[in-house]
Design a protein around this motif. Sequence first.
Motif, PDB file in Angstrom:
ATOM      1  N   GLY A   6       0.787  -1.228   0.000  1.00 53.65           N
ATOM      2  CA  GLY A   6       0.000   0.000   0.000  1.00 53.65           C
ATOM      3  C   GLY A   6       0.817   1.275   0.000  1.00 53.65           C
ATOM      4  N   GLN A   7       2.056   1.213  -0.494  1.00 56.94           N
ATOM      5  CA  GLN A   7       2.912   2.400  -0.522  1.00 56.94           C
ATOM      6  C   GLN A   7       2.720   3.167  -1.828  1.00 56.94           C
ATOM      7  OE1 GLN A   7       4.828   2.991   2.441  1.00 56.94           O
ATOM      8  NE2 GLN A   7       3.380   1.379   2.930  1.00 56.94           N
ATOM      9  N   ALA A   8       2.870   4.483  -1.771  1.00 58.11           N
ATOM     10  CA  ALA A   8       2.622   5.341  -2.932  1.00 58.11           C
ATOM     11  C   ALA A   8       3.892   5.626  -3.735  1.00 58.11           C
ATOM     12  CB  ALA A   8       2.011   6.667  -2.477  1.00 58.11           C
ATOM     13  N   ARG A   9       5.056   5.532  -3.078  1.00 55.70           N
ATOM     14  CA  ARG A   9       6.323   5.843  -3.742  1.00 55.70           C
ATOM     15  C   ARG A   9       7.394   4.844  -3.308  1.00 55.70           C
ATOM     16  NH1 ARG A   9       7.672  11.418  -1.511  1.00 55.70           N
ATOM     17  NH2 ARG A   9       6.261  10.771   0.114  1.00 55.70           N
ATOM     18  N   VAL A  10       8.392   4.687  -4.180  1.00 55.48           N
ATOM     19  CA  VAL A  10       9.594   3.917  -3.838  1.00 55.48           C
ATOM     20  C   VAL A  10      10.744   4.903  -3.778  1.00 55.48           C
ATOM     21  CG1 VAL A  10      11.198   2.110  -4.557  1.00 55.48           C
ATOM     22  CG2 VAL A  10       8.746   1.822  -4.953  1.00 55.48           C
ATOM     23  N   ARG A  11      11.569   4.786  -2.761  1.00 55.59           N
ATOM     24  CA  ARG A  11      12.715   5.686  -2.586  1.00 55.59           C
ATOM     25  C   ARG A  11      14.006   4.886  -2.497  1.00 55.59           C
ATOM     26  NH1 ARG A  11      14.679   9.310   2.615  1.00 55.59           N
ATOM     27  NH2 ARG A  11      16.709   9.770   1.707  1.00 55.59           N
ATOM     28  N   LEU A  12      15.053   5.436  -3.093  1.00 54.67           N
ATOM     29  CA  LEU A  12      16.402   4.913  -2.923  1.00 54.67           C
ATOM     30  C   LEU A  12      17.351   6.095  -2.950  1.00 54.67           C
ATOM     31  CD1 LEU A  12      17.825   5.084  -5.975  1.00 54.67           C
ATOM     32  CD2 LEU A  12      16.357   3.110  -6.354  1.00 54.67           C
ATOM     33  N   ASP A  13      18.584   5.874  -2.542  1.00 53.75           N
ATOM     34  CA  ASP A  13      19.607   6.905  -2.587  1.00 53.75           C
ATOM     35  C   ASP A  13      20.767   6.383  -3.414  1.00 53.75           C
ATOM     36  OD1 ASP A  13      18.883   9.155  -0.454  1.00 53.75           O
ATOM     37  OD2 ASP A  13      18.217   7.225   0.322  1.00 53.75           O
ATOM     38  N   THR A  30      22.085  11.362  -3.943  1.00 53.75           N
ATOM     39  CA  THR A  30      20.838  11.885  -4.496  1.00 53.75           C
ATOM     40  C   THR A  30      19.679  10.988  -4.086  1.00 53.75           C
ATOM     41  OG1 THR A  30      21.984  12.828  -6.399  1.00 53.75           O
ATOM     42  CG2 THR A  30      19.612  12.496  -6.622  1.00 53.75           C
ATOM     43  N   ARG A  31      18.681  11.593  -3.495  1.00 52.12           N
ATOM     44  CA  ARG A  31      17.446  10.877  -3.182  1.00 52.12           C
ATOM     45  C   ARG A  31      16.671  10.739  -4.476  1.00 52.12           C
ATOM     46  NH1 ARG A  31      13.171  11.713   1.634  1.00 52.12           N
ATOM     47  NH2 ARG A  31      11.336  10.829   0.640  1.00 52.12           N
ATOM     48  N   MET A  32      16.309   9.506  -4.837  1.00 56.84           N
ATOM     49  CA  MET A  32      15.537   9.269  -6.052  1.00 56.84           C
ATOM     50  C   MET A  32      14.245   8.568  -5.677  1.00 56.84           C
ATOM     51  SD  MET A  32      18.433   8.432  -8.886  1.00 56.84           S
ATOM     52  CE  MET A  32      17.371   9.079 -10.192  1.00 56.84           C
ATOM     53  N   GLU A  33      13.175   9.007  -6.302  1.00 58.50           N
ATOM     54  CA  GLU A  33      11.864   8.443  -5.996  1.00 58.50           C
ATOM     55  C   GLU A  33      11.103   8.107  -7.266  1.00 58.50           C
ATOM     56  OE1 GLU A  33       9.597  11.041  -3.525  1.00 58.50           O
ATOM     57  OE2 GLU A  33      10.922  10.767  -1.786  1.00 58.50           O
ATOM     58  N   LYS A  34      10.242   7.125  -7.155  1.00 56.04           N
ATOM     59  CA  LYS A  34       9.322   6.802  -8.233  1.00 56.04           C
ATOM     60  C   LYS A  34       7.921   6.728  -7.653  1.00 56.04           C
ATOM     61  CE  LYS A  34       8.321   3.596 -11.978  1.00 56.04           C
ATOM     62  NZ  LYS A  34       8.777   2.433 -12.747  1.00 56.04           N
ATOM     63  N   ARG A  35       7.043   7.523  -8.225  1.00 53.49           N
ATOM     64  CA  ARG A  35       5.642   7.516  -7.798  1.00 53.49           C
ATOM     65  C   ARG A  35       4.945   6.343  -8.468  1.00 53.49           C
ATOM     66  NH1 ARG A  35       3.058  11.154  -4.971  1.00 53.49           N
ATOM     67  NH2 ARG A  35       4.756  12.651  -5.177  1.00 53.49           N
ATOM     68  N   LEU A  36       4.233   5.539  -7.687  1.00 52.89           N
ATOM     69  CA  LEU A  36       3.579   4.351  -8.215  1.00 52.89           C
ATOM     70  C   LEU A  36       2.169   4.690  -8.671  1.00 52.89           C
ATOM     71  CD1 LEU A  36       4.761   1.825  -5.503  1.00 52.89           C
ATOM     72  CD2 LEU A  36       5.782   2.268  -7.736  1.00 52.89           C
ATOM     73  N   ALA A  37       1.776   4.102  -9.790  1.00 47.86           N
ATOM     74  CA  ALA A  37       0.439   4.364 -10.334  1.00 47.86           C
ATOM     75  C   ALA A  37      -0.598   3.737  -9.434  1.00 47.86           C
ATOM     76  CB  ALA A  37       0.337   3.776 -11.744  1.00 47.86           C
TER      77      ALA A  37
END
Length: 198
Positions: A146-153, A191-198
Motif C-alpha cells: 500500500g505504498q505510494a512511492r519507492v525511494r532509494l539513494d 541523491t534521493r531518487m523516488e518513483k511515484r507508483l500508479a
Amino acid sequence: MPASPFSIRNGFPEAERQRAADLFWKAFSGKLGKILSPEQKALALLRDLLDPAYAICAIGADGRLLGLAGFKTSEGGLTAGGLKHLAGIYGWPGALWRGLLLDLLERPVEKGVFLMDGIFVAAEARGQGVGTALLKAVEAEARARGQARVRLDVIDTNPRARALYERAGFEAAGVEETGIFSGLFGFSSATRMEKRLA
C-alpha cells in the motif's frame, strides 16, 4: 520464447548467505570500506546481519544468487542491525565509533514511502536485465504494502546505477552532501531518487 536465465523471489536461500555477503561487500565497500574494514570482519558482520525477510533476489538457473534488492520498514531491514551486532565483530570500542558514523547514513522510514536498503547485481549477471527485474519486483512489493512511492539513494560516484534508476522511472528528489565526511565515506553527495507508483 526462451526461458528467463533467472527467477525473482522473496528472501534469499540460506545456502547463498555467504555469496549475498560477498556481493553486498563488492557493491558497497567503496562507501563502507573505511568504516567496516578489515574485509574479513566486514564479511563476518554481513553474513550475520543480512535478513532475508527484507530482501528480493534473482536466482540463476543453477541456483546461484545473481542479485538482490533490500528494503527497510518500521519493523526492520536488510541491514538493520545495531551496536550489539557491531560489538560482536569489532568489540565495544570499535562498535561505538562505527555505529556513530553508520548512523549518518541511515534513512528514516516515511509514511507512504517504500524505502530501498541497497540493490546489487553480480558482475557476471550485468546486462541481462537482473537489475531492472529486481526494481520491478520492488515496485510490486511496495504496491502490495500500500505504498505510494519507492525511494532509494544513489551516491555521486555511481553514475551507472543512477542511469539504471532513471531508465526505470526514478527522479531526483533532493541531494545530501557528506561534507567533512566525504573522504571517509568515499563520496561527496547522495541523491534521493523516488518513483511515484500508479
